[in-house]
Design an enzyme around this catalytic site. Sequence first.
Site, short mmCIF file in Angstrom:
data_model
loop_
_atom_site.label_atom_id
_atom_site.label_comp_id
_atom_site.label_asym_id
_atom_site.label_seq_id
_atom_site.Cartn_x
_atom_site.Cartn_y
_atom_site.Cartn_z
N GLU A 1 10.38 2.00 10.56
CA GLU A 1 11.05 3.02 10.28
C GLU A 1 10.26 4.42 10.52
O GLU A 1 9.48 4.58 9.59
CB GLU A 1 11.85 3.17 8.91
CG GLU A 1 12.97 4.07 9.08
CD GLU A 1 12.48 5.28 8.48
OE1 GLU A 1 12.49 6.37 8.96
OE2 GLU A 1 12.64 5.36 7.03
N LYS B 1 0.80 -1.28 -0.02
CA LYS B 1 0.14 0.03 0.00
C LYS B 1 0.97 1.33 0.00
O LYS B 1 1.57 1.73 1.10
CB LYS B 1 -0.78 0.06 1.22
CG LYS B 1 -1.88 1.19 1.05
CD LYS B 1 -2.37 1.64 2.57
CE LYS B 1 -1.68 2.83 3.11
NZ LYS B 1 -1.56 4.15 2.60
N CYS C 1 12.91 11.86 7.21
CA CYS C 1 12.78 11.57 8.77
C CYS C 1 14.10 11.82 9.38
O CYS C 1 14.26 11.87 10.34
CB CYS C 1 12.32 10.12 8.78
SG CYS C 1 13.28 8.92 7.75
N GLU D 1 8.39 16.31 15.80
CA GLU D 1 8.89 16.32 14.67
C GLU D 1 7.97 17.55 13.60
O GLU D 1 6.83 17.12 13.67
CB GLU D 1 8.81 14.98 14.14
CG GLU D 1 9.33 14.81 12.57
CD GLU D 1 9.48 13.21 11.93
OE1 GLU D 1 10.26 12.68 11.44
OE2 GLU D 1 8.35 12.61 12.52
#
Length: 477
Positions: A245, A170, A279, A377
Amino acid sequence: MRNYMKFYIGGEWIEPKGAKALDVINPATEKVVGKISLGSAADVDAAVKAARTAFDSWSQTSVDVRIAMTLKIAEIYQKRAGEIGEAISEEMGAPAWLAGGPQAMSAVGHLMTAVEAMKNFKFEEDKGGSHIVKEPIGVCGFITPWNWPMNQLAAKFAPAILTGCTIVHKPSEIAPFSAYLFAEILDEAGLPAGVYNLVNGDGPTVGAAISSHSDIDMVSFTGSTRAGVEVAKAAAPSVKRVHQELGGKSPNIILEDADLGPAVAGSLATLMMNSGQSCLAPTRMIAPNSKMKEILEIAKKAVEDWTPGDPATAKMGPVVSEAQWNKIQGLIEKGVAEGATVVAGGPGKPEGLETGYYVKPTIFADVTNDMTIAREEIFGPVLVIIGYDTEEEAIKIANDTEYGLAGYVQSGDIDHARHVASKIRAGYININNSQMDFSVPFGGYKRSGNGREFGEHAFEEFLELKSVLGYNPAAAA
């Protein structure tokens, strides 16, 4: 207008089982540029059945066959890399130089690196009278993100097929075009039916169905920590392996002996190059107070090179969506409200860019590590600069985060840099803004995930260990 309404299941493009359409928005223009189908649990189930059927044969192929297939895929991919770059720019706003370069070509890097690693990989070994075998884990569910769509897919795809696994994938519904082209490449290469299956959809429906499916043996997810927790929860009842991750708030320690020009400007480039949507971006610059004035001057000058604009010509494009733009704006405003000093950028859209999800490249000074902009973040072109007086304080600030994906050290003395790098609690440490290395393990500590990607270390995520006792009776005797 792209019309990608079918799913790739069992080697065929098939109609979804009652899915609804979703518009895909170009973040530079805010216009609809395509449509996809949002799949259902029934579509996932069909894909899993195809992958399970294919696993019986694909898992028994030789390493040579799997390597040859991977090389053929890489060859065809390179011929269509220009198309893929265009799709990436259109779906998530990456500027042309980035979309057609690092964004698209990173997939080739992962495929070729994995092939080289597989040539010397050992699936079996003797240990005394026993025998240890590494076998493919089975059907793997991939849930990949929008920010580096081909990089993250290839980093999972290459080790999965080379170890003999099959895949249900996906991609992000925000940026699905490049994955569709990837499926076309696999079809052209002649990858056996069912080895790779593509089902578009959203996280709460298709993502959850993949995570929870009892006949999927492992799920590999890249995305936010919040979403990663939901994937792990959904996967828990079936006790499948979960590789993640996740997010990051990576520290970048500028040591007193660093060459400040390249250290600061190079770090800023690493952060800004994908509009801050990476990231592992070095978003927390931890800088010596004794040199803060010079560092701020360098940073302010360097950020002028990162003027956002039309992805066809600009160095920086928009962020991916209106929702992401709103989140970033809220955090920039939070930084101002909590007392940080805006050195460059700030709230609102850049002048002349009223259309498109453009963010001003922003630098904050006078930041303390307890501020929201130092903890959360942001996932945008926003740098926070935190001062320190002693090296021990710098290391403490670096590790004072719930994340542990990456860390950066800038120093003119390699031994000094190595020493500080050894103190940072993160999985991927970069000294003096070095080039990315696809052959070494990539992954995080703490809430940045578990497991590793890249090179031979990624193979272990897709393998089960089997011990056979009594295999070598003579050796046991």
